[in-house]
Design a protein around this motif. Structure first.
Motif, PDB file in Angstrom:
ATOM      1  N   UNK A 142      31.457  78.962  87.618  1.00 50.94           N
ATOM      2  CA  UNK A 142      31.285  80.210  88.358  1.00 50.94           C
ATOM      3  C   UNK A 142      31.656  81.394  87.494  1.00 50.94           C
ATOM      4  N   UNK A 143      31.864  82.533  88.132  1.00 48.63           N
ATOM      5  CA  UNK A 143      32.146  83.745  87.369  1.00 48.63           C
ATOM      6  C   UNK A 143      33.429  83.620  86.567  1.00 48.63           C
ATOM      7  N   UNK A 144      34.483  83.070  87.169  1.00 47.61           N
ATOM      8  CA  UNK A 144      35.750  82.919  86.450  1.00 47.61           C
ATOM      9  C   UNK A 144      35.606  81.916  85.313  1.00 47.61           C
ATOM     10  N   UNK A 145      35.062  80.730  85.610  1.00 51.90           N
ATOM     11  CA  UNK A 145      34.927  79.701  84.587  1.00 51.90           C
ATOM     12  C   UNK A 145      34.063  80.131  83.426  1.00 51.90           C
ATOM     13  N   UNK A 146      32.922  80.766  83.718  1.00 51.09           N
ATOM     14  CA  UNK A 146      32.023  81.183  82.645  1.00 51.09           C
ATOM     15  C   UNK A 146      32.626  82.315  81.813  1.00 51.09           C
ATOM     16  N   UNK A 176      28.269  80.352  73.452  1.00 50.13           N
ATOM     17  CA  UNK A 176      28.462  79.322  72.438  1.00 50.13           C
ATOM     18  C   UNK A 176      29.408  78.241  72.964  1.00 50.13           C
ATOM     19  N   UNK A 177      29.002  77.646  74.095  1.00 49.34           N
ATOM     20  CA  UNK A 177      29.789  76.574  74.695  1.00 49.34           C
ATOM     21  C   UNK A 177      28.851  75.447  75.099  1.00 49.34           C
ATOM     22  N   UNK A 178      29.418  74.303  75.375  1.00 52.32           N
ATOM     23  CA  UNK A 178      28.633  73.178  75.868  1.00 52.32           C
ATOM     24  C   UNK A 178      28.740  73.131  77.377  1.00 52.32           C
ATOM     25  N   UNK A 179      27.603  73.229  78.068  1.00 55.38           N
ATOM     26  CA  UNK A 179      27.573  73.112  79.514  1.00 55.38           C
ATOM     27  C   UNK A 179      27.038  71.760  79.917  1.00 55.38           C
ATOM     28  N   UNK A 180      27.696  71.092  80.844  1.00 50.82           N
ATOM     29  CA  UNK A 180      27.218  69.777  81.274  1.00 50.82           C
ATOM     30  C   UNK A 180      27.364  69.631  82.785  1.00 50.82           C
ATOM     31  N   UNK A 204      23.923  76.221  87.175  1.00 51.25           N
ATOM     32  CA  UNK A 204      25.113  76.901  86.651  1.00 51.25           C
ATOM     33  C   UNK A 204      25.482  76.356  85.279  1.00 51.25           C
ATOM     34  N   UNK A 205      25.476  75.047  85.148  1.00 47.65           N
ATOM     35  CA  UNK A 205      25.826  74.427  83.871  1.00 47.65           C
ATOM     36  C   UNK A 205      24.831  74.825  82.781  1.00 47.65           C
ATOM     37  N   UNK A 206      23.538  74.859  83.128  1.00 49.82           N
ATOM     38  CA  UNK A 206      22.515  75.238  82.153  1.00 49.82           C
ATOM     39  C   UNK A 206      22.658  76.703  81.736  1.00 49.82           C
ATOM     40  N   UNK A 207      22.979  77.556  82.708  1.00 54.30           N
ATOM     41  CA  UNK A 207      23.149  78.994  82.393  1.00 54.30           C
ATOM     42  C   UNK A 207      24.269  79.206  81.390  1.00 54.30           C
ATOM     43  N   UNK A 208      25.382  78.514  81.598  1.00 52.53           N
ATOM     44  CA  UNK A 208      26.507  78.644  80.668  1.00 52.53           C
ATOM     45  C   UNK A 208      26.127  78.106  79.292  1.00 52.53           C
ATOM     46  N   UNK A 209      25.448  76.965  79.277  1.00 54.14           N
ATOM     47  CA  UNK A 209      25.063  76.329  78.025  1.00 54.14           C
ATOM     48  C   UNK A 209      24.120  77.223  77.210  1.00 54.14           C
ATOM     49  N   UNK A 210      23.223  77.919  77.905  1.00 52.23           N
ATOM     50  CA  UNK A 210      22.227  78.742  77.218  1.00 52.23           C
ATOM     51  C   UNK A 210      22.743  80.143  76.882  1.00 52.23           C
ATOM     52  N   UNK A 211      23.741  80.619  77.616  1.00 50.33           N
ATOM     53  CA  UNK A 211      24.186  82.006  77.465  1.00 50.33           C
ATOM     54  C   UNK A 211      25.290  82.180  76.433  1.00 50.33           C
ATOM     55  N   UNK A 249      35.170  84.050  76.658  1.00 51.11           N
ATOM     56  CA  UNK A 249      36.309  84.584  75.903  1.00 51.11           C
ATOM     57  C   UNK A 249      36.792  83.572  74.867  1.00 51.11           C
ATOM     58  N   UNK A 250      36.968  82.340  75.305  1.00 51.55           N
ATOM     59  CA  UNK A 250      37.510  81.318  74.417  1.00 51.55           C
ATOM     60  C   UNK A 250      36.552  80.999  73.279  1.00 51.55           C
ATOM     61  N   UNK A 251      35.254  80.926  73.594  1.00 49.64           N
ATOM     62  CA  UNK A 251      34.259  80.634  72.557  1.00 49.64           C
ATOM     63  C   UNK A 251      34.221  81.742  71.513  1.00 49.64           C
ATOM     64  N   UNK A 252      34.364  82.994  71.956  1.00 44.32           N
ATOM     65  CA  UNK A 252      34.369  84.117  71.010  1.00 44.32           C
ATOM     66  C   UNK A 252      35.550  84.056  70.050  1.00 44.32           C
ATOM     67  N   UNK A 253      36.587  83.318  70.445  1.00 44.82           N
ATOM     68  CA  UNK A 253      37.764  83.164  69.590  1.00 44.82           C
ATOM     69  C   UNK A 253      37.688  81.896  68.748  1.00 44.82           C
TER      70      UNK A 253
END
Length: 461
Positions: free
Chosen positions: A9-13, A44-48, A35-42, A18-22
């Motif tokens: 969701x909004x908090x998790x994504x 630099x993280x792995x969404x599953x 939701x998982x696909x949106x995070x994966x595509x948006x 933030x963490x990926x940028x670091x």
């Protein structure tokens, strides 16, 4: 470092971004494939896709090698069980869960989270944190934001520079001591036309700016007065929304400020009756629609000093706040989840915006930052953070005077706490190992700032 985030969701994504940028290895799990696909595509993280509390899902997400598990799905129970599975089967060293239901947050329930029961290191309750944040704003009515730091010895204030009596408008920050003798304050951030920046002494405060100021609690009234704010503490408050936030806030006010007369508007009759029983004679609870002017009139919203809109619906919160202000209410504090609404809030006359997601994200990021960071508050999602950190032996921070150690651009030290003494530092001030340092750090300079905080033991998290 590897982190598994349960919930896209909004908090998790946002946390994942933030963490990926670091440069942190992040996997985000969500039962919703979109939701998982949106995070994966948006990002630099792995969404599953998968159920966050199922062992096989956490196995595929890499929990066995993870340093931390952050569970922020919509379900308290899924978050709690995900932490249990992460600890019992995969020995994930750190586990953080968002928990909302008041039954799980009762002091009697705290034994649930011990290592031999349901091992959760950090339990985050957004509703309680939001209620606390609103209560603080009510105690400092001229500020749109207020955060205690260093065990309450330092205060971070967000102040609108929109009054004709603001003494600092048109003045350089370096001129503040000439206008306000012994100011004992430091402006650590300025938001102008929606853009935030860390100011220098040559920067000029303009009307319409939002400034973030660090000072001491006993100087807050004086600081607010010089910025043109001398509003009185509200004695008549209308709360729109009797959910967990509204109920927690009403209880806090009844306990800590019994002089405040509280009226609450709740749309659900069943919930209104429950809240009325909980609050007893400490508040008047009205059943009705806060977008109905007759209901607002019945609550005497026009003669209230403050309306606090905290329903689960952003639009209801925004428009009930606008209606109350137009009826004569002096101040509106409005809960808004959608960050896209933030830029239009001032034009609608809303005085303070509260974001549950921002509060949750700040709390979680504090436990990911360098080991010396003991508190953290996010100032605008894409801009940066105000952190409280312990100066480490052997760190660059203690290597010389502040103006000689080469602080990275985007890092500004706002206060230094040594024992019971609070210092608003000048360039020649030296930070000692063991001091608590309050600093503004932009996200662009975050890695360099953490290098400054790292002591002889290295950059540990």
């Amino acid at each position: 470092m590897k982190i598994v985030v349960c919930g896209a969701g909004q908090v998790g994504s946002t946390i994942a971004r933030h963490l990926a940028n670091e440069g942190i290895d992040v996997t985000v799990v969500d039962i919703d494939a979109a939701q998982a696909r949106r995070v994966d595509e948006s990002y630099e993280v792995r969404g599953m896709v998968g159920h966050a509390s199922h062992p096989e899902t956490l196995e595929r997400a890499g929990a066995r090698e993870a340093d931390m598990l952050i569970a922020v799905t919509r379900s308290d129970e899924v978050n709690m069980v995900a932490c249990q599975v992460g600890y019992t089967l995969f020995r994930v060293p750190r586990r953080i869960a968002r928990v909302r239901h008041h039954g799980y947050l009762d002091p009697l329930s705290r034994a649930l989270y011990s290592a031999d029961q349901m091992p959760i290191d950090v339990v985050i309750s957004p509703e309680v944190e939001v209620a606390n944040g609103i209560a603080r704003r009510l105690r400092t009515p001229g500020a749109f934001d207020t955060v205690p730091l260093a065990d309450g010895r330092v205060q971070l204030l967000g102040i609108h520079c929109d009054t004709v009596s603001c003494a600092f408008v048109g003045k350089k920050l370096s001129e503040i001591p000439q206008i306000m003798p012994d100011p004992h304050l430091l402006v650590v951030a300025v938001v102008r036309n929606g853009e935030a920046f860390v100011p220098a002494g040559a920067d000029v405060i303009q009307r319409g700016d939002d400034v973030y100021v660090v000072t001491e609690p006993n100087r807050v009234d004086r600081v607010m007065a010089f910025f043109g704010h001398e509003e009185r503490i509200a004695r008549r408050v209308v709360i729109v929304g009797g959910g967990n936030v509204g109920l927690n806030l009403a209880k806090m006010l009844a306990r800590e400020a019994p002089y405040v007369r509280i009226k609450m508007i709740e749309h659900s009759r069943e919930r209104a009756e429950l809240v009325s029983r909980e609050l007893g004679d400490r508040a008047v609870v009205l059943h009705g629609d806060a977008l109905d002017t007759e209901v607002l009139e019945e609550a005497n919203a026009g003669s209230a000093e403050t309306v606090v809109a905290v329903t689960n619906d952003d639009e209801t919160n925004i428009f009930s706040s606008v209606l109350a202000k137009r009826m004569g209410c002096k101040r509106a504090i409005t809960l808004v989840n959608k960050t896209s609404y933030e830029p239009i809030m001032p034009s609608l006359g809303i005085d303070a915006v509260v974001s549950p997601n921002a509060i949750t994200i700040s709390t979680i990021l504090r436990h990911v930052r360098h080991r010396s960071v003991s508190a953290l508050y996010t100032l605008r999602e894409e801009f940066g953070e105000v952190i409280e950190a312990r100066a480490q032996e052997g760190s660059k921070l203690v290597s010389g005077p502040i103006n000689k150690i080469g602080l990275p651009e985007g890092m500004l030290i706002g206060a230094v706490v040594r024992g019971d003494t609070v210092v608003i530092p000048h360039g020649e001030h030296r930070v000692r190992a063991g001091d608590s340092v309050i600093a503004m750090v932009t996200y662009k300079s975050l890695k360099k700032a953490e290098a400054f905080l790292a002591g002889s033991g290295g950059d540990e998290r």
